[in-house]
Design a protein around this motif. Sequence first.
Motif, PDB file in Angstrom:
ATOM      1  N   ILE A 110       0.682  -0.983  -0.170  1.00 34.75           N
ATOM      2  CA  ILE A 110      -0.164   0.140   0.106  1.00 34.75           C
ATOM      3  C   ILE A 110       1.106   1.180   0.056  1.00 34.75           C
ATOM      4  O   ILE A 110       1.851   1.333   0.843  1.00 34.75           O
ATOM      5  N   VAL A 111       0.530   2.228  -0.883  1.00 30.78           N
ATOM      6  CA  VAL A 111       1.471   3.360  -0.886  1.00 30.78           C
ATOM      7  C   VAL A 111       0.559   4.681  -1.051  1.00 30.78           C
ATOM      8  O   VAL A 111      -0.250   4.573  -1.883  1.00 30.78           O
ATOM      9  N   LYS A 112       0.614   5.400  -0.049  1.00 32.12           N
ATOM     10  CA  LYS A 112      -0.355   6.677   0.058  1.00 32.12           C
ATOM     11  C   LYS A 112      -0.038   7.676  -0.741  1.00 32.12           C
ATOM     12  O   LYS A 112      -0.919   8.454  -1.122  1.00 32.12           O
ATOM     13  N   ILE A 159      -6.038   1.542  -7.951  1.00 33.83           N
ATOM     14  CA  ILE A 159      -5.147   2.950  -7.924  1.00 33.83           C
ATOM     15  C   ILE A 159      -6.426   3.832  -7.864  1.00 33.83           C
ATOM     16  O   ILE A 159      -7.384   4.142  -8.538  1.00 33.83           O
ATOM     17  N   VAL A 175       0.532   6.431 -10.173  1.00 32.63           N
ATOM     18  CA  VAL A 175       1.502   5.843 -10.387  1.00 32.63           C
ATOM     19  C   VAL A 175       2.099   6.347 -11.727  1.00 32.63           C
ATOM     20  O   VAL A 175       1.354   6.501 -12.626  1.00 32.63           O
ATOM     21  N   THR A 224      -2.449  -1.427  -3.573  1.00 38.94           N
ATOM     22  CA  THR A 224      -3.227  -0.389  -3.734  1.00 38.94           C
ATOM     23  C   THR A 224      -2.187   1.019  -3.386  1.00 38.94           C
ATOM     24  O   THR A 224      -1.345   0.813  -2.580  1.00 38.94           O
ATOM     25  N   LEU A 225      -2.716   1.776  -4.352  1.00 44.08           N
ATOM     26  CA  LEU A 225      -1.642   3.132  -4.440  1.00 44.08           C
ATOM     27  C   LEU A 225      -2.437   4.263  -4.977  1.00 44.08           C
ATOM     28  O   LEU A 225      -3.602   4.136  -5.415  1.00 44.08           O
ATOM     29  N   HIS A 226      -1.867   5.406  -4.502  1.00 42.71           N
ATOM     30  CA  HIS A 226      -2.814   6.649  -4.856  1.00 42.71           C
ATOM     31  C   HIS A 226      -2.376   6.895  -6.563  1.00 42.71           C
ATOM     32  O   HIS A 226      -3.358   7.034  -7.057  1.00 42.71           O
ATOM     33  N   VAL A 251       3.748   6.764  -6.955  1.00 39.40           N
ATOM     34  CA  VAL A 251       4.834   5.836  -7.215  1.00 39.40           C
ATOM     35  C   VAL A 251       5.600   6.073  -8.356  1.00 39.40           C
ATOM     36  O   VAL A 251       4.902   6.508  -9.518  1.00 39.40           O
TER      37      VAL A 251
END
Lengths: 103, 680
Positions: B421-423, B584, B571, B567-569, B426
């Motif tokens: 998980i990246v808030k 995303i 990229v 899951t990320l914000h 990326v």
Amino acid sequence: MLQYSTTQEDSHLTVTFDGDFDIEATELIQDTIKPMLSDYSIVTINLSKVPFVDSSGMGLLIDLVRSMESSATVVRIAEVREEVFEVFELLQLPEILGEGTFV
Amino acid sequence: MQSIISKGKNVKEAITLGLELLNVGSKDVNVEIIQQESKGMFGIGARKAIVKLTVLAQQNDSVSVVNAVDVLEETLTREEKHQQPQMDPGTTLTQEKHEGKVWVKAGRLYCKSSPTQFPTVTLGKGVTLLKNGEPVAGPTVVLSEHDLYKIVLKEDKQETKWHVKMDQLKLKVILQVEPGYQMTRQIPDYAPDEHITLEAEEVKQVVNTLSYGDVMVQLENLRVKQGFIQDNILKAIAATVPSEFEIAVGTRAKDGKDGWFELKVDVDTKKGLQEDDDGKVDFREVQTIPTVQKGQVIAVIHPPIPGEPGVTVTNEPLPPKQTYPVELKLGRGVMVVDDKVVALESGRPKVEQRGQLVRISILEKLFHPKDVDLESGNLRFMGDIEIFGNVKEHMRVEADGDVLVHAAVNFATITSKSAIIVKKTVNSSELSAGKHNILVAECGHMLGILHEQLQQMNAIINDLLKSAAFKHTDISQRGLQPLIKLLLEKRFKSIIPLSKQYVDVVLKGKDYFESDDWREIAVTLKQIFLSLSQQMITLERLKELSERSKRLHEWSKIPVEPEAYITLHSVQNSHLYSSGDITIIGQGCVNTKVHAGGRLNIEGIVRGGEIYGKLGVAINEVGSEMGTRTIVSVPQDQTIRIKKVMEGTILKIGTMKYTINETCYHISAYLNRDGEIAFN
């Protein structure tokens, strides 16, 4: 033990093998037959007197045909017995050596 | 005086026939020729001879006069046309009533000619008429009172037919019975008439000759030993209509239940970051990670419940399907006490299940309060990692558990066996979650193909060994190598590149495989197909390799629970790789290659790159006005849903491709029955 006889007609040599084409034929093929054939432009290998083969024997045959083809000799394998040809077909020897090789 | 008119081919024949009918000699009649015969021309105009014979008066005395009603003999009596005046008038009446008529009484046929009329009968079904002991050809017969007639009635009989059959599973025996019958016929009385049709009255009586003994003998022949249904056998013996009876039944095996695993704690991490109603993301949600305390029971293991064996009617046992226990792989921080899995330390329980295989461990959590950079070094941890800073250039983060990054990831690599998980953003990085699962799927697929090839190879070797012209000498000396070499030459030439590919993938991913089986197969493949090893290769070894490949292939197809996810914000310029879903939730995805083993959801925009969702793709907006190449793909059974898709975007479903030629809204693309891309 595999034995052989030859008949020559100009540059066309026919080698007739007599006996089982098997692992015990290794020396004969590698040391005697292979060097002998390279001088001819057409070679027919007659297998009418070969009743049995084993996997090493077939390996030798492929090797022999390939080495002659690399020295631009035309090779034909003739008069294969039906039951021996069945074994050849299971291993797809006609496809390996080219359909035209067997006559 | 009695007289008759008689016809014949010629006069002589006409007279003879007439005399025969009157049963008198030629001297007793007066002959009057009414018409001579004529042959005509070519048969045209031919006429028969007609004579009239009149019995002379003195003859009357010698003719016996019989009252027809009293006649019971088989002989037909003849009557005088004109009775003597002394006969009583009643009799005369009766006699007149019977003239030229036929009647039946008590099963006998009577008839009486008249000079103008011969009575006739038509024979019905099952009725034969004997004239002087000889059967008469029907169906209609002219009767003469001078002949002897007898009615013969046919009796039909049908034997009982029956058949006992057993089903293939030997679980049921059926008796089919078609009872026989006896058909008796009776001829009713017929009142005198010039013509009657002799219809016999049929009486059908069912005769079921099947006996209990017959059935038992047949059952013994079939070796039926148990499960008899006596009631039905008795019913079959008494059956009056064709019917089927189940006369013996076996018992099917009752399948048991495999062992199972019952979780006693909540192990489900809140999956990813969710937007609330205002479209904002609550990042705190993701931190609700379940924990257990020391000594807490995490799960209970239930043993398999064995099935109950069945038995066939021939008393052979039918074993139930085998049941398997849970195969438990304990990681760190857990132990088994009796049938319970207990935590040895506090932390997050991680449970992963694939079929009967369950891996369980307690994951510790590493809190990294600042950036991951040259100062902190790469992070490798057996549990979860939570990073409060950024992951900086050229750094690596590897975890067995989840990886949570509070800030951004730039030019870095993050690998996790479960979730990433990246808030924030990326950028130019590689993220992979659940790679071991993808490797297992990939290698399992290759082993599936290898298994098929090996199976065929075994079959061909067996055929060869049976061939009359094939010598086994070198196989006993050198094993199967020379033969395998021949087979690899043409017939199985795909085995070599496939083995190489498998060996490479296993080698590269060796850290991801938890079981040694994968590596051992790679070693065997190398020995048999890729090297000139002198080790003797036997048929058994090939068979074992084939079987082992099959087992792993099948195992690899069992889904993993729970699956990894990313899951990320947002990229850009990156690679994302997840064996499960990828979500995303921010602005979107630019120039990025995305591979999701599950669903792919992108709330924002996709500009450039290739994205793939094995279980379908849903995107808000795809494409760019600049025409950057963007490919969206799914397997053939999945759907691509996009709210706005711009010109130039390529959609791929299975092997089919479609290029969007003008901007569309709210599309849903799938493969129709003809295998073409269709839109809803």
